[in-house]
Design a protein around this motif. Structure first.
Motif, PDB file in Angstrom:
ATOM      1  N   LEU A 153      65.025  86.804 -46.528  1.00 25.28           N
ATOM      2  CA  LEU A 153      65.794  88.032 -46.335  1.00 25.28           C
ATOM      3  C   LEU A 153      67.141  87.959 -47.055  1.00 25.28           C
ATOM      4  O   LEU A 153      67.584  88.945 -47.651  1.00 25.28           O
ATOM      5  CB  LEU A 153      65.993  88.313 -44.843  1.00 25.28           C
ATOM      6  CG  LEU A 153      64.726  88.710 -44.081  1.00 25.28           C
ATOM      7  CD1 LEU A 153      65.006  88.784 -42.582  1.00 25.28           C
ATOM      8  CD2 LEU A 153      64.158  90.019 -44.596  1.00 25.28           C
ATOM      9  N   TYR A 157      59.478  87.914 -42.832  1.00 25.24           N
ATOM     10  CA  TYR A 157      60.199  87.077 -43.794  1.00 25.24           C
ATOM     11  C   TYR A 157      61.059  86.054 -43.065  1.00 25.24           C
ATOM     12  O   TYR A 157      61.533  86.308 -41.970  1.00 25.24           O
ATOM     13  CB  TYR A 157      61.127  87.945 -44.672  1.00 25.24           C
ATOM     14  CG  TYR A 157      60.387  88.953 -45.515  1.00 25.24           C
ATOM     15  CD1 TYR A 157      59.883  88.606 -46.752  1.00 25.24           C
ATOM     16  CD2 TYR A 157      60.195  90.257 -45.059  1.00 25.24           C
ATOM     17  CE1 TYR A 157      59.205  89.534 -47.532  1.00 25.24           C
ATOM     18  CE2 TYR A 157      59.514  91.191 -45.827  1.00 25.24           C
ATOM     19  CZ  TYR A 157      59.018  90.818 -47.058  1.00 25.24           C
ATOM     20  OH  TYR A 157      58.353  91.736 -47.816  1.00 25.24           O
ATOM     21  N   SER A 214      60.994  93.053 -40.932  1.00 23.74           N
ATOM     22  CA  SER A 214      61.938  91.940 -41.056  1.00 23.74           C
ATOM     23  C   SER A 214      61.374  90.637 -40.473  1.00 23.74           C
ATOM     24  O   SER A 214      61.743  89.557 -40.914  1.00 23.74           O
ATOM     25  CB  SER A 214      63.268  92.287 -40.406  1.00 23.74           C
ATOM     26  OG  SER A 214      63.099  92.571 -39.035  1.00 23.74           O
ATOM     27  N   LEU A 269      69.461  93.419 -40.970  1.00 20.56           N
ATOM     28  CA  LEU A 269      68.104  92.862 -40.897  1.00 20.56           C
ATOM     29  C   LEU A 269      67.957  91.886 -39.731  1.00 20.56           C
ATOM     30  O   LEU A 269      66.928  91.879 -39.050  1.00 20.56           O
ATOM     31  CB  LEU A 269      67.736  92.182 -42.217  1.00 20.56           C
ATOM     32  CG  LEU A 269      67.436  93.123 -43.375  1.00 20.56           C
ATOM     33  CD1 LEU A 269      67.276  92.340 -44.666  1.00 20.56           C
ATOM     34  CD2 LEU A 269      66.191  93.942 -43.086  1.00 20.56           C
TER      35      LEU A 269
END
Length: 105
Positions: A93, A88, A85, A68
């Protein structure tokens, strides 16, 4: 009011505004599942993907987080993950991958 007292009171009142930000509180279970649910379209409910997509249930959290971060930074090319991604915080994450890692494969 004299200046030294005024400045002292101002410093007390503004002290909270200048204090360093506190760490984000851990999300509750419902919030965490809601964040993870955004991944269900591709990775399946509970992280159990249909054929052709990657299942996330029971996978290593550190490895998922690294991926990520690579998507988020642009180091790893993607069609959607780089955009998703970025929506967040790193802490969110970490919580999301922890949720998927805790699911039974």
């Amino acid at each position: 009011m004299n200046l030294p007292i005024f400045l002292g009171l101002a410093a007390l009142l503004l002290g909270g505004a200048t204090a360093p930000a506190r760490a984000e509180a851990a999300p509750d279970a419902l919030q965490l599942r809601s964040w993870a649910a955004a991944c269900f379209n591709c990775h399946g409910p509970g992280g159990h993907a249909e054929k052709g997509n990657e299942s996330l249930a029971g996978k290593d959290a550190e490895e998922m987080f690294r991926k990520l971060m690579d998507y988020k930074s642009g180091r790893k090319p993607a069609t959607l993950m780089h955009q998703l991604s970025k929506g967040y915080t790193d802490e969110q994450l970490k919580a999301i991958v922890g949720w998927f890692a805790a699911q039974k494969p």
